[in-house]
Scaffold this active site. Structure first.
Site, PDB file in Angstrom:
ATOM      1  N   ASP A  50      42.567  39.946  42.998  1.00  0.00           N
ATOM      2  CA  ASP A  50      42.736  40.257  41.517  1.00  0.00           C
ATOM      3  C   ASP A  50      41.674  40.590  40.714  1.00  0.00           C
ATOM      4  O   ASP A  50      40.602  40.308  40.932  1.00  0.00           O
ATOM      5  CB  ASP A  50      43.651  39.298  41.333  1.00  0.00           C
ATOM      6  CG  ASP A  50      43.202  38.128  41.046  1.00  0.00           C
ATOM      7  OD1 ASP A  50      41.677  37.995  41.109  1.00  0.00           O
ATOM      8  OD2 ASP A  50      43.656  36.968  40.663  1.00  0.00           O
ATOM      9  N   ASN A  84      43.299  41.910  27.973  1.00  0.00           N
ATOM     10  CA  ASN A  84      44.290  42.262  27.369  1.00  0.00           C
ATOM     11  C   ASN A  84      44.268  41.512  25.962  1.00  0.00           C
ATOM     12  O   ASN A  84      44.470  42.178  24.804  1.00  0.00           O
ATOM     13  CB  ASN A  84      45.581  41.338  28.002  1.00  0.00           C
ATOM     14  CG  ASN A  84      46.228  42.323  28.867  1.00  0.00           C
ATOM     15  OD1 ASN A  84      45.839  43.611  29.185  1.00  0.00           O
ATOM     16  ND2 ASN A  84      46.843  41.711  30.013  1.00  0.00           N
ATOM     17  N   ASP A 135      46.540  48.107  30.802  1.00  0.00           N
ATOM     18  CA  ASP A 135      47.259  48.679  31.933  1.00  0.00           C
ATOM     19  C   ASP A 135      46.515  50.009  32.532  1.00  0.00           C
ATOM     20  O   ASP A 135      46.517  50.300  33.770  1.00  0.00           O
ATOM     21  CB  ASP A 135      48.571  49.540  31.152  1.00  0.00           C
ATOM     22  CG  ASP A 135      49.498  48.550  31.039  1.00  0.00           C
ATOM     23  OD1 ASP A 135      49.606  47.566  31.524  1.00  0.00           O
ATOM     24  OD2 ASP A 135      50.463  49.074  29.970  1.00  0.00           O
ATOM     25  N   GLU A 194      47.983  41.391  37.823  1.00  0.00           N
ATOM     26  CA  GLU A 194      46.666  41.936  38.135  1.00  0.00           C
ATOM     27  C   GLU A 194      46.214  41.688  39.850  1.00  0.00           C
ATOM     28  O   GLU A 194      45.252  41.646  39.822  1.00  0.00           O
ATOM     29  CB  GLU A 194      45.778  41.450  37.325  1.00  0.00           C
ATOM     30  CG  GLU A 194      45.364  40.075  37.220  1.00  0.00           C
ATOM     31  CD  GLU A 194      46.055  39.060  36.637  1.00  0.00           C
ATOM     32  OE1 GLU A 194      45.533  37.916  36.312  1.00  0.00           O
ATOM     33  OE2 GLU A 194      47.154  39.234  36.210  1.00  0.00           O
TER      34      GLU A 194
END
Length: 349
Positions: A228, A236, A245, A271
């Site tokens: 991840d 974010n 994204d 993620e």
């Protein structure tokens, strides 16, 4: 002299003989007339039977949707049955003149001529397909079963064709193909993560089940890598979800390029990703994980997105491992890598 007259009188027909001769002549003439009348009547009956047979043949062809088309080679001339007018979308009785054929078959005649040239010497039947432009209804596709007719000297004199409209067959086939494609597309969408184009969680875990069963059956190694994005929440928070994204999509793209053809890479969380490597031992899987880690770090550093790193955990299947156990072991190794400082690969115990 009197003796000669007597002899002639003996052979000259008298009234009775003359009557017999005339009667015989009339009988012969009447017999010939009767014979001629019988012959004429027989011809008329045969012609009527032939006409009925032709009518029945054309009726049967109309019911079956088949038309007959004859092309005479030299001089070039076209002959066809009434059903061909219907197949070509023409009024009944329309002759197959060259100007009419060119109008309704702007490309069809070229298609026919090309096939006829290719099969000029064939003694066996061959197929032709061509298009007819019917008024107000678009293109129709006709298919013909054709056969050459040769003279005694081996010169092709005619091509005889039996023709049928197969537009509906093509339409049904097209509809079927489109339906199959829509079903396949729906299946792909159901199995695909919309953001990355990778397999989604449901499909990825199903593939993991299958890979575990195959590894057990074939007694081959199987490795999985769970990875991840490090500190993704900060991406974010600082740059917004649209940028986040883009980061996820780029990680998925880099991972796809690192994977082998028969590997599966899927996005299984926000993620978080899972890489399934069939027939791959620990050493090779660890090298693959390190290449992926380096590729993501270098790739995002030079891209117009925030630079990120990943952490990864690896596990190889062991005796008694079910798919969820194998996944849990790799996931535990991932968290071990995070606890060790992130941007690294850890191996399951």
């Amino acid at each position: 002299m009197s003796g000669l007259l007597a002899v002639m009188a003996m052979f000259s027909p008298g009234p009775v003989m003359s009557a017999l001769l005339l009667a015989s002549a009339f009988a012969l003439l009447a017999g010939n007339c009767m014979s001629n009348r019988l012959t004429t009547r027989q011809i008329r009956e045969d012609a009527a039977k032939l006409s009925r047979s032709v009518d029945q043949l054309e009726t049967a062809e109309g019911l079956a949707g088949y038309g007959r088309w004859c092309i005479e080679i030299e001089p070039r001339r076209h002959l066809w049955s009434e059903e061909m007018c219907h197949l070509a979308g023409l009024p009944p009785g329309t002759p197959p003149r060259e100007d009419i054929l060119e109008r309704i078959m702007p490309e069809g005649m070229e298609q026919i001529e090309t096939v006829l040239d290719a099969h000029a010497q064939d003694r066996e039947p061959f197929a032709i397909e061509f298009e007819v432009a019917e008024r107000g209804e678009g293109l129709h596709i006709l298919r013909a079963r054709a056969r050459n007719v040769f003279s005694a000297e081996g010169v092709r004199e005619q091509v005889f064709m039996v023709v049928k409209d197969v537009s509906e067959t093509y339409a049904l086939r097209r509809d079927r193909d489109e339906a199959l494609e829509r079903a396949a597309q729906a299946q792909r969408e159901a199995n695909t993560d919309a953001l990355t184009g990778l397999a989604n969680r449901r499909y990825t875990m199903a593939e993991l089940d299958r890979a575990v069963m195959e590894a057990r059956r074939d007694e081959k190694p199987l490795s999985v890598i769970v990875f991840d994005i490090d500190h993704f929440k900060q991406v974010n928070d600082r740059h917004g979800h649209p940028v986040g994204d883009k980061v996820i999509a780029m990680v998925g793209d880099i991972a796809t390029r690192q994977a082998r053809e028969f590997d599966i890479v899927g996005r299984i969380g926000g993620e978080e990703f899972l890489w399934i490597l069939p027939d791959c031992k620990s050493e090779a899987a660890l090298r693959a994980a390190e290449r992926l880690r380096w590729a993501i770090e270098a790739g995002t550093h030079s891209a117009p997105i925030p630079s990120i790193t990943i952490s990864a955990g690896h596990a190889e299947i062991e005796a008694g491992d079910a798919s969820l156990i194998l996944f849990a072991r790799a996931d535990a190794a991932l968290y071990e890598a995070k606890r060790g400082g992130r941007n690294r690969v850890a191996q399951a115990a």
